[in-house]
Write an enzyme that holds these catalytic residues in place. Structure first.
Site, PDB file in Angstrom:
ATOM      1  N   LYS A 150      -2.706  -1.986  -2.927  1.00  0.00           N
ATOM      2  CA  LYS A 150      -3.742  -1.094  -2.425  1.00  0.00           C
ATOM      3  C   LYS A 150      -3.304   0.329  -2.735  1.00  0.00           C
ATOM      4  O   LYS A 150      -2.262   0.789  -2.248  1.00  0.00           O
ATOM      5  CB  LYS A 150      -3.962  -1.283  -0.926  1.00  0.00           C
ATOM      6  CG  LYS A 150      -5.092  -0.407  -0.360  1.00  0.00           C
ATOM      7  CD  LYS A 150      -5.463  -0.812   1.064  1.00  0.00           C
ATOM      8  CE  LYS A 150      -6.550   0.091   1.617  1.00  0.00           C
ATOM      9  NZ  LYS A 150      -7.024  -0.343   2.956  1.00  0.00           N
ATOM     10  N   GLU A 188       0.825  -1.213   0.000  1.00  0.00           N
ATOM     11  CA  GLU A 188       0.000   0.000   0.000  1.00  0.00           C
ATOM     12  C   GLU A 188       0.861   1.268   0.000  1.00  0.00           C
ATOM     13  O   GLU A 188       1.170   1.824   1.055  1.00  0.00           O
ATOM     14  CB  GLU A 188      -0.944   0.035   1.211  1.00  0.00           C
ATOM     15  CG  GLU A 188      -1.866   1.250   1.194  1.00  0.00           C
ATOM     16  CD  GLU A 188      -2.774   1.340   2.407  1.00  0.00           C
ATOM     17  OE1 GLU A 188      -3.568   2.291   2.476  1.00  0.00           O
ATOM     18  OE2 GLU A 188      -2.695   0.458   3.291  1.00  0.00           O
TER      19      GLU A 188
END
Length: 295
Positions: A213, A176
């Site tokens: 992400k 992420e």
């Protein structure tokens, strides 16, 4: 790696619920839920209250695998139980929802326009515990605030260094590298970040599986290239501070990109709501995020 869970995450219809608020973000999450700081007197009590909130969400009849593929947990949530089962086991056995674990310890001070992750000296111990608790994958977050090439390169270097270690335990890492929605050159930062990601993907073993992400991109379908890589299980999007309606609208313009929302998921929920009111609000939120995730 659980092959049934892998298949769900790769091709299932739905989104990932982010229930992983940690020490720094827990007071904000509780305040939004209607639990004030004066309602608890210790960190232990605070975490008990947030587990009660998460348990209420997870056990709710609106929270099902019809719309939700996976859920990201905080470490203390992983070690807590719902109806006598560890949370990950309850999610999978009772709900058919794939469990993930947030592993990062927060963000370091900003440098070169980014915030790297703080060191994780006990990572191997945590990963062993995650395997023991039947966790499928992990999540770790960095933040990019400027289109600074060195800073972005450092973020992706660090994310992939940890991702390879995580994968060696049979876990699927969620990488992420959040681009701040207020980044003054957000599109430029996203382009350089994607270039670095593609470069790193060329170097990792073909057996490694990862999830990305990302912040919802300015350019629709910007991450299609990643989605076509056989080692990428899924590309998911964070809400990034957008209100739920805005996040859903932006997400719906990106085919194949599914949500992994936290604040946007719990928006409007309150400790003071009756179960009927709570279910109505949660179902509306879940159905709207699902609809935006299946475009």
């Amino acid at each position: 790696m659980n092959k049934q869970q892998l298949a769900i995450m790769h091709s299932g219809k739905g989104f990932i619920a982010a229930l992983d608020q940690s020490g720094g973000s827990t007071p904000k999450a509780l305040a939004a839920y209607g639990v004030r700081p004066e309602d608890y007197s210790s960190e232990e009590q605070m975490f008990d209250l947030v587990h009660q909130m998460r348990t209420r969400i997870i056990k709710n009849p609106a929270f099902t695998s019809d719309h939700i593929l996976g859920a990201i947990l905080f470490e203390r949530t992983m070690e807590s139980k719902i109806d006598g089962k560890y949370t990950a086991d309850f999610l999978w056995e009772n709900k058919g929802i794939v469990p993930f674990l947030k592993i990062d310890k927060g963000l370091a001070a900003e440098q070169n326009g980014v915030q790297l992750m703080k060191p994780m000296p006990a990572l191997d111990s945590l990963l062993k515990q995650a395997v023991a608790r039947n966790i499928f994958g992990t999540k770790m977050r960095s933040v990019i605030k400027e289109a600074n090439e060195k800073g972005i390169r450092d973020v992706i270097d660090q994310q992939f260094e940890y991702a390879v270690r995580i994968a060696s335990y049979g876990l699927v890492p969620i990488i992420e590298p959040e681009v701040d929605i207020h980044c003054p050159e957000k599109a430029a930062a996203e382009k350089y970040m994607l270039s670095e990601i593609v470069s790193h993907m060329k170097k990792i073993d073909s057996a490694v599986r990862v999830i990305f992400k990302v912040t919802i991109p300015d350019e629709p379908d910007f991450y299609a290239l990643l989605m076509n890589d056989p080692r990428v299980v899924r590309v998911v999007a964070l809400s990034g501070g957008y209100p739920r309606d805005t996040a859903d609208e932006k997400l719906s313009g990106n085919h194949g990109l599914i949500a992994s929302f936290s604040r946007a998921l719990s928006e409007g929920l309150s400790v003071n709501q009756s179960e009927t009111e709570f279910t109505t609000v949660l179902r509306k939120s879940i159905e709207a995020i699902y609809a935006a995730s299946v475009t």
